[in-house]
Design an enzyme around this catalytic site. Structure first.
Site, PDB file in Angstrom:
ATOM      1  N   GLU A  60     -10.693  34.978 -13.410  1.00  8.56           N
ATOM      2  CA  GLU A  60     -10.953  36.326 -13.905  1.00  8.56           C
ATOM      3  C   GLU A  60      -9.715  37.207 -13.767  1.00  8.56           C
ATOM      4  OE1 GLU A  60     -14.765  35.108 -11.601  1.00  8.56           O
ATOM      5  OE2 GLU A  60     -12.634  34.529 -11.691  1.00  8.56           O
ATOM      6  N   ARG A 191      -9.334   7.961  -8.629  1.00  5.85           N
ATOM      7  CA  ARG A 191      -8.577   8.463  -7.481  1.00  5.85           C
ATOM      8  C   ARG A 191      -7.990   9.846  -7.762  1.00  5.85           C
ATOM      9  NH1 ARG A 191      -4.686   3.545  -5.261  1.00  5.85           N
ATOM     10  NH2 ARG A 191      -6.296   2.311  -4.167  1.00  5.85           N
ATOM     11  N   ASP A 207      -4.020  -5.345   4.696  1.00  4.01           N
ATOM     12  CA  ASP A 207      -3.729  -5.306   3.262  1.00  4.01           C
ATOM     13  C   ASP A 207      -2.487  -4.493   2.910  1.00  4.01           C
ATOM     14  OD1 ASP A 207      -6.002  -6.822   2.889  1.00  4.01           O
ATOM     15  OD2 ASP A 207      -7.280  -5.106   2.405  1.00  4.01           O
ATOM     16  N   GLY A 276     -12.711  -1.326   4.217  1.00  4.20           N
ATOM     17  CA  GLY A 276     -13.380  -2.615   4.232  1.00  4.20           C
ATOM     18  C   GLY A 276     -14.855  -2.513   4.559  1.00  4.20           C
ATOM     19  N   LEU A 279     -16.045  -0.241   7.720  1.00  2.53           N
ATOM     20  CA  LEU A 279     -16.006   1.201   7.477  1.00  2.53           C
ATOM     21  C   LEU A 279     -17.114   1.609   6.502  1.00  2.53           C
ATOM     22  CD1 LEU A 279     -14.345   3.733   8.240  1.00  2.53           C
ATOM     23  CD2 LEU A 279     -13.049   3.391   6.129  1.00  2.53           C
TER      24      LEU A 279
END
Length: 350
Positions: A60, A191, A207, A276, A279
């Site tokens: 605004e 993402r 990983d 993984g 979690l």
């Protein structure tokens, strides 16, 4: 499209669509995406504005600044109820009153109790107010933000890739690539819609993910979510998640509630959970998963790591049953080789 309020002109509905398009240009988090269009009595556009991020003028104010004195007597079309509190900027409701706006049409009521009340302020000043115009479209645009404000914690999307028989990795631990190139491209688009990437410390150790949003060439985009690593395990600084491509925070806890409290304090509103199975089970068991995105590959392993660890469910009647909201087939593009299509399932938990 849902029924619109009877006292709204077609020109105002069209202007609201334009305001939604403008709102989509702004960044997400910690503030909502908001757009504003000022209309003259004849329906012509006087000025437009949108919010460009925390600390910048709200939509605004942006439109009013562009209009100057021409704002007097206009109708303000806004995608979210004008705010009624002083934060990093002044209250938008007061700015509209001071500018002499005649009428305000907004889409979605503000779910934030701190900022709500703008409609009452406008009406008390004698300004005509109409709400609910394209409200569902506005809520969809700010879906995660709206829900996070209602929950007073970040909205959590759990994403994983799986074979047809529910395996996320083979027995030797290999998982590249369960998902197809098309699925991985799609993941980067999702993402980019969040403000936090969250994994466990074990995922980083094993990983070594980058946890960035990248283009098709693998280059990080200018705007990156926060990378959050959850766990008590010490990790070497050589892990890629600690590079300079994006900010990284280590959450020294195993408690999902504590992790979200800390991220909420950092003004994070949408967590993309890519950890993984341990979690994932922790967040599911705590009731802290709001949405599930799963990429299903036409592949069978017969054994290997499952996408989620033991949830303590022993009978089919106690199974968690998310509601499917979307099914999309992700076709390979030229250059992807002989990959088969993957299917993306989107589900909500609440």
């Amino acid at each position: 499209m849902a029924d619109q309020p009877a006292d709204v002109a077609e020109t105002e509905i069209a202007a609201m669509r334009r305001a939604l398009d403008l709102a989509a240009l702004g960044p997400f988090s910690p503030n909502p995406r908001v757009g504003c269009v000022l209309l003259a009595d004849d329906g012509s556009v006087v000025a437009e504005g949108y919010h460009r991020g925390a600390g910048t003028p709200h939509a605004e104010a942006d439109a009013l600044d562009r209009a100057g004195e021409a704002a007097r007597g206009t109708t303000a079309i806004v995608t979210l109820e004008p705010c009624n509190h002083t934060g990093r900027t002044a209250p938008c409701a007061q700015r509209l009153v001071q500018a002499g706006v005649r009428r305000v049409v907004f889409a979605q009521p503000d779910p934030n109790p701190v900022a709500a009340g703008g409609a009452e302020t406008l009406r008390a000043a004698g300004i005509e107010v109409v709400s609910g115009v394209l409200a569902e479209e506005s809520r969809t645009l700010n879906r995660a933000w709206s829900r996070s404000v209602e929950l007073q914690r970040p909205f959590v999307t759990w994403k994983f890739a799986t074979t047809l028989d529910g395996r996320s990795a083979a027995t030797d631990g290999t998982s590249r690539w369960v998902s197809s190139a098309a699925a991985r491209r799609d993941t980067h688009l999702l993402r980019a819609e969040c403000d936090t990437m969250l994994v466990g410390a074990n995922t980083v150790a094993v990983d070594d993910p980058l946890l960035t949003v990248r283009d098709d060439a693998g280059n990080p985009l200018p705007r990156q979510p926060l990378r959050a690593v959850m766990g008590l395990r010490d990790l070497p600084e050589t892990r890629r998640v600690f590079n300079s491509d994006a900010e990284t925070v280590v959450l020294r806890t195993h408690d999902p509630h504590a992790a979200l409290v800390e991220l909420w304090g950092r003004e994070r509103r949408h967590v993309f959970l890519e950890g993984g199975p341990t979690l994932a089970a922790a967040f599911l068991s705590a009731g802290l998963v709001d949405e599930i995105v799963v990429y299903v590959a036409p592949m069978l392993l017969g054994a290997g790591r499952t996408a989620v660890a033991d949830l303590g469910i022993t009978t089919i009647g106690a199974a968690m049953r998310p509601r499917v909201t979307d099914i999309t087939v992700l076709e390979p593009l030229p250059g992807d080789g002989d990959e088969e299509p993957n299917v993306r399932l989107t589900m909500e938990m609440h």
